[in-house]
Design a protein around this motif. Structure first.
Motif, PDB file in Angstrom:
ATOM      1  N   GLU A 277       6.806  56.927  37.611  1.00 34.70           N
ATOM      2  CA  GLU A 277       7.919  57.117  37.727  1.00 34.70           C
ATOM      3  C   GLU A 277       7.758  58.408  39.155  1.00 34.70           C
ATOM      4  O   GLU A 277       8.660  58.638  39.228  1.00 34.70           O
ATOM      5  N   SER A 278       6.503  59.584  39.268  1.00 34.39           N
ATOM      6  CA  SER A 278       5.803  59.349  40.753  1.00 34.39           C
ATOM      7  C   SER A 278       4.808  58.397  40.617  1.00 34.39           C
ATOM      8  O   SER A 278       3.852  57.859  40.158  1.00 34.39           O
ATOM      9  N   TYR A 279       4.192  58.936  42.111  1.00 33.91           N
ATOM     10  CA  TYR A 279       3.058  58.928  42.689  1.00 33.91           C
ATOM     11  C   TYR A 279       2.533  58.972  41.758  1.00 33.91           C
ATOM     12  O   TYR A 279       1.531  57.971  41.916  1.00 33.91           O
ATOM     13  N   LYS A 280       2.314  60.033  41.707  1.00 33.88           N
ATOM     14  CA  LYS A 280       0.733  61.058  40.943  1.00 33.88           C
ATOM     15  C   LYS A 280       1.107  60.507  39.442  1.00 33.88           C
ATOM     16  O   LYS A 280      -0.141  59.968  38.883  1.00 33.88           O
ATOM     17  N   THR A 281       2.190  60.019  38.721  1.00 31.99           N
ATOM     18  CA  THR A 281       1.536  58.927  37.333  1.00 31.99           C
ATOM     19  C   THR A 281       1.248  57.385  37.743  1.00 31.99           C
ATOM     20  O   THR A 281       0.011  57.430  37.371  1.00 31.99           O
TER      21      THR A 281
ATOM     22  N   TYR B  76      -0.537  57.143  40.634  1.00 34.39           N
ATOM     23  CA  TYR B  76      -2.063  57.262  40.919  1.00 34.39           C
ATOM     24  C   TYR B  76      -2.950  57.303  39.516  1.00 34.39           C
ATOM     25  O   TYR B  76      -4.592  56.766  39.618  1.00 34.39           O
TER      26      TYR B  76
END
Length: 68
Positions: free
Chosen positions: A19-23, A25
């Protein structure tokens, strides 16, 4: 290197839509930790790379530099 990329794709990246770059990563970081500290590698005597490295450093094994 190509073999590692295949394992990364099969065991991590293709298992979910991030869902996001953070997830993404976080998941890849977890994968790297497991790959290096938990997953057994047949080419290393069925030990994780971190354990293999520690044992060889304790034994005083030196590395060989190869130039191409």
């Amino acid at each position: 290197m190509e073999s590692f990329h295949r394992v990364l794709e099969d065991d991590c990246l293709s298992r979910e839509l991030f869902e996001s770059y953070k997830t993404a990563y976080e998941r890849v970081s977890e994968f790297f930790h497991d790959y290096n500290n938990v997953r057994l590698h047949g080419s290393l005597g069925y030990r994780p790379p971190a354990e293999f490295f520690r044992k060889h450093m304790q034994a005083g094994v030196t590395t060989k530099t190869v130039t191409l």
